[in-house]
Structure formats: structure tokens, C-alpha cells
Design a protein around this motif. Structure first.
Motif, mmCIF file in Angstrom:
data_model
loop_
_atom_site.group_PDB
_atom_site.id
_atom_site.type_symbol
_atom_site.label_atom_id
_atom_site.label_comp_id
_atom_site.label_asym_id
_atom_site.label_seq_id
_atom_site.Cartn_x
_atom_site.Cartn_y
_atom_site.Cartn_z
ATOM 1 N N SER A 1 0.964 -1.323 0.003
ATOM 2 C CA SER A 1 0.044 -0.021 -0.018
ATOM 3 C C SER A 1 0.890 1.246 0.147
ATOM 4 O O SER A 1 0.650 2.182 -0.496
ATOM 5 N N LEU B 1 -6.902 9.882 0.703
ATOM 6 C CA LEU B 1 -6.407 8.879 1.667
ATOM 7 C C LEU B 1 -7.655 7.850 2.123
ATOM 8 O O LEU B 1 -7.514 6.872 2.388
ATOM 9 N N TYR C 1 -8.598 5.455 -0.217
ATOM 10 C CA TYR C 1 -7.456 4.734 -0.609
ATOM 11 C C TYR C 1 -7.288 3.746 0.825
ATOM 12 O O TYR C 1 -6.764 2.341 0.409
ATOM 13 N N LEU C 2 -7.323 4.337 1.743
ATOM 14 C CA LEU C 2 -7.049 3.051 3.223
ATOM 15 C C LEU C 2 -8.257 2.119 3.016
ATOM 16 O O LEU C 2 -8.288 1.041 3.500
ATOM 17 N N ALA D 1 -7.115 -0.414 0.914
ATOM 18 C CA ALA D 1 -6.112 -1.212 1.736
ATOM 19 C C ALA D 1 -6.657 -2.087 2.494
ATOM 20 O O ALA D 1 -6.240 -3.397 2.568
ATOM 21 N N LEU E 1 -13.056 5.279 9.026
ATOM 22 C CA LEU E 1 -12.671 6.150 8.146
ATOM 23 C C LEU E 1 -13.794 6.808 7.323
ATOM 24 O O LEU E 1 -13.636 7.958 6.773
#
Length: 501
Positions: free
Chosen positions: A72, A177, A180-181, A184, A247
């Protein structure tokens, strides 16, 4: 594309695939009960074996953590390099994206086998394979998300004298982010399951122990391994779901809790780096021979129209993947409904969810061995294996769609006296159409890779000759199979993109 054309295409591909894989309902009816022979032998599991299996399981989890973290991090850098908004040199970007596309076509198990030739047997090879696999996927997801962001704020900061790097970190990175996280975390879930099978080619983890016990037909011990693996997958999916809610802003944490999570993440990452211990075999000589052979594939094999040629084997692989996705999708839709907390009470949906988790937990090779007892070696066993594997993962995607959909139109129809089935059909199913098609196309892409490794247990497809060529250091033959597989995967991806549009 018109609906009629799509249905004609799907029916035609189904008919051809059924013939190609030798699908036989009479055989299933006659010998289908043999599928459960190995399952019955696993019960009860050998409780005395839990302690011995715990160490390899810990290595598997550490491999998945290290590969996910490193992949990642590298993927974020790769996304910057692959985005046309950040890379001023188009030829560098295009060359890099071509490499990423090719990397993504190679299954993690094949990457692990290649890494064992370079760094030797053990967890280092498995960690590197998961890192490369995660890097390829996260790079593509990252640069696609980056392309869809609004860059006006970043350009304004640059124009006011802020450097390009600072403008990116302040205007783009905070919006990039969270998504993206989330991706991941999803990949980490997948990597836990992937890491469990890398031991089949000597790349460390619990897969090596499972392979030994399967070879010795110690099925009660295999049952013990699967129980532990079930716990690991349940923990990883639960943690991933909780972090995803943080998140997405669904759960709000206090400042000290966020700092604690960051510290815990760093500790887990550092602890997982123990899997990077070198094994002391392989090296530059092996790498040169491998690269030379892979870049100069056996053209006679690549273009042969015989049954052992690449085109024929790719057709068989695609037929297995297509039927597995289609059959798994139909069964998954049914099971997803009965595991949805949105339409059933928690106590009613919990058991189907746990059953689906169990289906996702069992490695693909175990299913392959179980179906081989029914059908014998060949693509029919591979098709049924992919069908079962697709059920678990597609049901989860469908279930997420059901739980996140808007139920108000459904309740309004019910309040007006519309029947339950009619209300569901006209208000819920239209919301799921796009996400369902996306999930099926994504699963077809995954199944192509999984079909290519089922040859390890004799379940058809291009996997058997590919892995034999790699194990016998026949790099040119391996290159022909890998280039053919890359072309097939990229062609399916291109068709999927056209279909989504």
C-alpha cells in the motif's frame, strides 16, 4: 449495448463453456455426495494439533500484514507516478502503467513461486509476492481515484507560490486517503486468505503445513488448521469493517483513541517485518535466467492450436472462470438476502453470515481436492471449485449492497399494500443492478487468476503446464503461458470496462 445482445452473448458463452469444461449433471447426481467425504473426515478437528498450527498461522497473518503495508505504501507512490496530473513525463507514466497492468495479471501464487527462485523458500518469498500483488492493485486504484479528484485547489496553491509537493499534500492527499485506506483494508482481508495458500509453493505460512497434512490425508488436522484460519479471517474482516466505519465517519473516535490506533498500526507493521528474513538462496543469476526466458517466450507453444497450446488452454481457463462466476453469482444472490441485517432480524441473518465466512475461509485448493473426488481431474472440477469460491466473496459484496441501499421506497410500497416480493423487485433490485454487475465482472477477473493456479491439484486450465514449467526451470515455456494469461486478463478487463460504460 442492448439488453438482448447481452443476453444472447451470455447464453452463447454459457453453452460453449459447458461443452468446453465437460459439465455433467448426471455425474454430479451420481457422485455428488463424495464432495463431503473430506469434510466429514475433518470433523471433529484434532484439538491436540492447534498448538502446532498456531505458529504457522501467526506467520501467515504477519505475511499478510507486511505485504499489505508495504504494497500500500509503494502503491501510493506508484499512484503519483501513474497519474497524468502529477507526472510531467508521459513516456515514463505510460511505461510504468504498462508494467503495472502486466504485474496485475500474474496470480499471487505464481509471484510467490517466482520469488522462491530468487530469495529461497520461506516467508520472505511470500511477503514479497503479497507486496508486489498489493502494489499492482493499489497503484491502479490510487491513480484512478486521483484522476477523479478536483485539482483546482492544488493548482491555486501552486500558483500562489506553494511548491507542488506541499500543494499535493494539503489539497489532494487528505481527500485521497480515506478511499485509499478503505481499499487497503479490503486487500488486507484478501491477503490473509492469499497468504494461507502460498505455502503450497514453499513461500511460508500455514499453507505449507496444510499441504503436508493433505498429502498425508490427516484430515482431522486439516480441520484444526481450518478452524484457526476461520478465526483469523473472522478477526481480520471484523477489524477491517470497524476501521472502515471510522474512515467513513460512521464511528467518531476521540483524539487519544485515534493516536492509539496509529501507534498500534505501527507496532503491528514493525512486528510483521520479521517475515523479511532472507533464506540465502537464489540471487542475480537466477533472476537473469528467469527474466531472459520470460522475455523470450516459446512462440511455437504460444501460437499452437493443439490441445497443449496456449490458445486452447486459455479457452479452457476462461470457460472455467466464466461458469464459476455465473453459477456462484446466482447462488450468492440468494444467500446474500438471507444474510442481510436490513431485511432479516440479526438473529436470523447471523448464522448465514457465519456460514458464508466459513465458505470464504477454506482455501481454493481444498475445494479443488474435494471436487476431484466427484469428477476426477480436469476442468469440470475447476469449474465447480470456482463456483463455490465465488459464492462466499460475491455474497459479501451483494450483502453490502443490500445493507447500504435505500429502504424507504420499499417501505412506502409495502405501506400502500404492495406485496413483499413485488416491492423488493421494483424498489431494491434496481438499486443493486450496477453494483451487482461490477461485482460479477470483478469476480470474473479474479477467477481467471484463480483458475490459472488450480492446476496444482489437477483441476484443469493453464495452471498445470504453467507451474510444471516453472518448477522445471523451463522459462521460455513459462513465459509463453504467462504472456498468454496476461493477454486474456487484459482482454477481459477491456471488455468489462466497455460493458460498464
Amino acid at each position: 449495448m442492448k439488453k438482448r445482445t447481452v443476453w444472447i452473448l451470455v447464453l452463447g458463452m454459457t453453452a460453449v463453456s459447458l461443452a468446453e469444461t465437460g459439465f455433467d449433471l448426471e455425474l454430479l447426481e451420481e457422485r455428488g455426495s463424495r464432495f463431503f467425504d473430506i469434510a466429514r473426515a475433518m470433523v471433529p478437528p484434532d484439538r491436540g494439533f492447534f498448538q502446532e498450527a498456531a505458529g504457522p498461522l501467526l506467520g501467515t497473518v504477519r505475511m499478510s500484514l507486511a505485504g499489505s503495508f508495504l504494497g500500500s505504501l509503494l502503491g501510493l507512490l506508484g499512484a503519483v507516478l501513474g497519474s497524468r496530473r502529477t507526472d510531467p513525463h508521459p513516456w515514463i507514466r505510460v511505461s510504468f502503467l504498462c508494467f503495472i497492468q502486466l504485474l496485475r495479471t500474474v496470480p499471487a501464487l505464481i509471484l510467490a513461486l517466482l520469488c522462491t527462485f530468487l530469495v529461497g523458500l520461506g516467508t520472505l518469498a511470500g511477503t514479497l509476492a503479497l507486496t508486489f500483488s498489493t502494489f499492482g492493485v493499489m497503484t491502479r486504484l490510487g491513480y484512478e481515484d486521483m484522476e477523479n479528484l478536483d485539482w483546482k485547489t492544488a493548482r491555486a496553491l501552486e500558483a500562489s507560490g506553494c511548491g507542488r509537493g506541499k500543494a499535493f499534500c494539503r489539497a489532494i492527499l487528505p481527500r485521497l486517503l480515506p478511499g485509499y485506506l478503505n481499499n487497503a483494508l479490503y486487500l488486507w482481508e484478501a491477503n490473509v486468505r492469499q497468504a494461507a495458500i502460498l505455502g503450497y509453493v514453499g513461500a511460508g505460512g500455514i499453507g505449507l503445513l496444510m499441504n503436508q497434512q493433505l498429502a498425508w490425508r490427516a484430515y482431522s488436522r486439516v480441520g484444526s488448521i481450518l478452524v484457526l484460519l476461520y478465526g483469523a479471517v473472522l478477526a481480520s474482516e471484523s477489524l477491517s469493517e470497524a476501521l472502515g466505519k471510522v474512515l467513513n465517519g460512521q464511528w467518531r473516535l476521540q483524539s487519544w483513541m485515534k493516536k492509539g490506533m496509529v501507534v498500534l498500526g505501527i507496532v503491528l507493521f514493525l512486528g510483521s517485518l520479521g517475515t523479511l528474513e532472507p533464506a540465502g538462496r537464489g540471487g542475480l543469476g537466477a533472476a537473469r535466467a528467469m527474466i531472459r526466458g520470460l522475455l523470450t517466450p516459446d512462440l511455437s507453444l504460444l501460437f499452437s492450436l493443439e490441445k497443449d497450446g496456449v490458445p486452447w488452454l486459455l479457452g479452457e481457463t476462461f470457460a472455467m472462470a466464466f461458469l464459476g462466476t455465473l453459477g456462484g453469482g446466482m447462488a450468492a444472490g440468494f444467500l446474500a438476502f438471507f444474510s442481510s441485517f436490513r431485511f432479516l432480524p440479526v438473529q436470523g441473518a447471523l448464522l448465514p453470515r457465519l456460514v458464508l465466512l466459513g465458505i470464504r475461509t477454506v482455501p481454493v485448493f481444498v475445494y479443488g481436492l474435494m471436487w476431484l473426488r466427484v469428477t476426477g481431474p480436469g476442468p469440470f472440477a475447476g469449474t465447480l471449485t470456482l463456483w463455490v469460491c465465488s459464492i462466499g466473496l460475491l455474497a459479501k459484496r451483494f450483502q453490502i449492497g443490500l445493507d447500504s441501499g435505500d429502504r424507504q421506497p420499499f417501505d412506502a410500497c409495502r405501506a400502500m399494500g404492495t406485496g413483499w416480493a413485488a416491492a423488493f423487485r421494483w424498489t431494491i433490485l434496481p438499486q443493486l443492478k450496477k453494483s451487482t454487475a461490477t461485482a460479477l465482472l470483478y469476480r470474473l477477473d479474479v477467477n481467471l487468476r484463480e483458475a490459472s493456479i488450480l492446476g496444482l491439484v489437477g483441476a484443469g486450465g493453464i495452471g498445470t503446464p504453467l507451474i510444471l514449467a516453472l518448477q522445471q526451470y523451463k522459462w521460455q515455456e513459462a513465459g509463453a503461458f504467462l504472456w498468454g494469461l496476461a493477454v486474456l486478463v487484459l482482454a477481459v478487463e477491456w471488455g468489462s470496462e466497455r460493458g460498464r460504460r
